[in-house]
Design a protein around this motif. Structure first.
Motif, short mmCIF file in Angstrom:
data_model
loop_
_atom_site.label_atom_id
_atom_site.label_comp_id
_atom_site.label_asym_id
_atom_site.label_seq_id
_atom_site.Cartn_x
_atom_site.Cartn_y
_atom_site.Cartn_z
N THR A 59 7.58 -2.28 6.41
CA THR A 59 6.22 -2.56 6.00
C THR A 59 5.35 -1.90 6.39
OG1 THR A 59 7.08 -5.18 6.37
CG2 THR A 59 4.61 -4.40 6.30
N GLU A 61 7.71 -8.37 8.47
CA GLU A 61 7.45 -7.37 9.34
C GLU A 61 8.78 -6.33 9.53
OE1 GLU A 61 4.31 -5.90 10.46
OE2 GLU A 61 3.63 -7.78 9.50
N ASP A 64 -1.49 -8.17 14.09
CA ASP A 64 -0.49 -8.83 13.12
C ASP A 64 0.66 -9.49 13.73
OD1 ASP A 64 0.77 -9.00 10.88
OD2 ASP A 64 1.49 -6.99 10.52
N CYS A 120 0.33 -14.78 1.57
CA CYS A 120 -0.83 -14.97 2.21
C CYS A 120 -0.69 -15.86 3.53
CB CYS A 120 -1.82 -15.86 1.53
SG CYS A 120 -2.08 -15.01 -0.33
N ARG A 148 -4.70 -12.20 5.78
CA ARG A 148 -3.76 -11.14 5.47
C ARG A 148 -3.06 -11.25 4.31
NH1 ARG A 148 0.97 -10.90 8.70
NH2 ARG A 148 1.34 -13.00 9.75
N GLU A 160 1.17 -4.43 3.46
CA GLU A 160 0.36 -5.79 3.84
C GLU A 160 -1.08 -5.05 4.23
OE1 GLU A 160 -0.01 -8.74 7.77
OE2 GLU A 160 1.58 -7.21 7.47
N TYR A 186 7.45 -3.51 1.85
CA TYR A 186 6.35 -4.38 1.78
C TYR A 186 5.10 -3.64 1.94
CZ TYR A 186 9.76 -8.54 1.78
OH TYR A 186 10.40 -9.36 1.51
N ILE A 211 0.46 -9.83 1.85
CA ILE A 211 1.45 -9.03 1.81
C ILE A 211 2.07 -8.89 0.14
CG2 ILE A 211 3.94 -8.45 2.83
CD1 ILE A 211 3.08 -10.35 5.10
N HIS A 240 1.40 -1.06 6.31
CA HIS A 240 -0.01 -1.66 6.60
C HIS A 240 -1.16 -1.04 6.30
CE1 HIS A 240 2.87 -3.34 9.40
NE2 HIS A 240 2.14 -4.56 9.13
#
Length: 296
Positions: A283, A272, A265, A145, A233, A257, A255, A235, A285
């Motif tokens: 990553t 990232e 971001d 977080c 945000r 997010e 990941y 992840i 999103h």
């Protein structure tokens, strides 16, 4: 007279609760979180499905046996067993801001503390807690977080999302603070529900056993200051399994997010999309909280 006194007392309590809720909304980080745009749950962003390691994997069987986790969890409902596991792990390894150990798994986290008396940060504690839940057959995620600070992220916190089949929902778990939360009806809250209740000013009940190094956790500090800053945000690793976050040469970390619509971001973290000499990060999103919190 007695009935009248009771009515007056109830009215005073309700008024006091309303004032308290209003005062919580006046906290600086609550105000900032409340300014965030809503999620777009009509969005159709695509990303890989989250996966959860079977408790029958050799590593998880070894973890379960090494620490006698069946006895630790005991009998009862899923939530009863989960809270016992949380309390046990919280008391095994204290929080300490330090460099991460090399092998990020529950076996090493606990063994390292027993041999070196060095605690671990919230990120490593969440990984250890995740392994323990997986070993006991739960579906669990590590949830990283961050705030909305841009262009440089400001701190952060890492907790767990634990899926409870009997409740048909994810619930919030924090091994650093031995914390979980409920609503005014005594129902467990998810991370998403905690976030929204902070914004709305609705009641949040922090468990009385929440603590940091045996000092009781203050809800005002923990929920309305610390979490309110960092529940902007979130992840999660796509793969929830033993050693999923241990860095090995050539490893690819994936990941997803979750961000409010229109968010900027920061790239001042390891989560990232990037390529380094030792590992790569991919990553995805999304602004769709329904997809992000998809049931396992």
């Amino acid at each position: 007279m007695k009935v009248k006194s009771v009515i007056i007392a109830c009215l005073l309590f309700a008024a006091s609760a309303q004032v308290k809720a209003q005062s919580y909304r006046d906290f600086a980080h609550v105000k900032q979180l409340s300014k965030s745009a809503p999620y777009d749950n009509a969005g159709h962003q695509s990303f890989p499905d989250f996966t959860y390691q079977s408790q029958l994997s050799p590593q998880l069987i070894g973890l379960r046996q090494a620490f006698n986790l069946d006895s630790v969890a005991g009998k009862g409902s899923q939530t009863d067993r989960a809270i016992r596991l949380l309390n046990w792990f919280h008391n095994q390894v204290p929080h300490q801001d330090t460099l991460n150990i090399d092998s990020l798994n529950a076996m090493n986290v606990i063994s390292f503390y027993r041999s070196h008396k060095v605690g671990q940060g919230c990120y490593v504690l969440s990984i250890g807690m995740n392994d323990i839940f997986l070993a006991m057959g739960f579906k669990s995620r590590t949830v990283i977080c961050f705030s909305d600070a841009y262009p440089v992220a400001h701190g952060g916190h890492v907790v767990n999302a634990l899926y409870i089949d009997s409740l048909n929902k994810w619930i919030y778990i924090d091994p650093q603070e031995n914390a979980y939360m409920k609503d005014e009806k005594g129902l467990f809250l998810s991370i998403e529900e905690v976030r929204q209740r902070i914004i709305d000013g609705r009641p949040i009940i922090l468990n009385s056993t929440a603590n940091y190094h045996n000092i009781p956790t203050k809800k005002e500090d923990y929920v309305y200051t610390f979490l309110a800053e960092h529940l902007y945000r979130m992840i999660c690793p796509v793969v929830s399994e033993y050693n999923s976050q241990t860095i090995t040469p050539g490893k690819v970390f994936t990941y997803v997010e979750l961000l409010p619509v229109g968010s900027k971001d920061p790239k001042a973290d390891r989560f990232e999309t990037s390529v380094s000499k030792r590992y790569s990060v991919i990553t995805y999103h999304t602004n769709n909280s329904n997809l992000f919190w998809k049931k396992p």
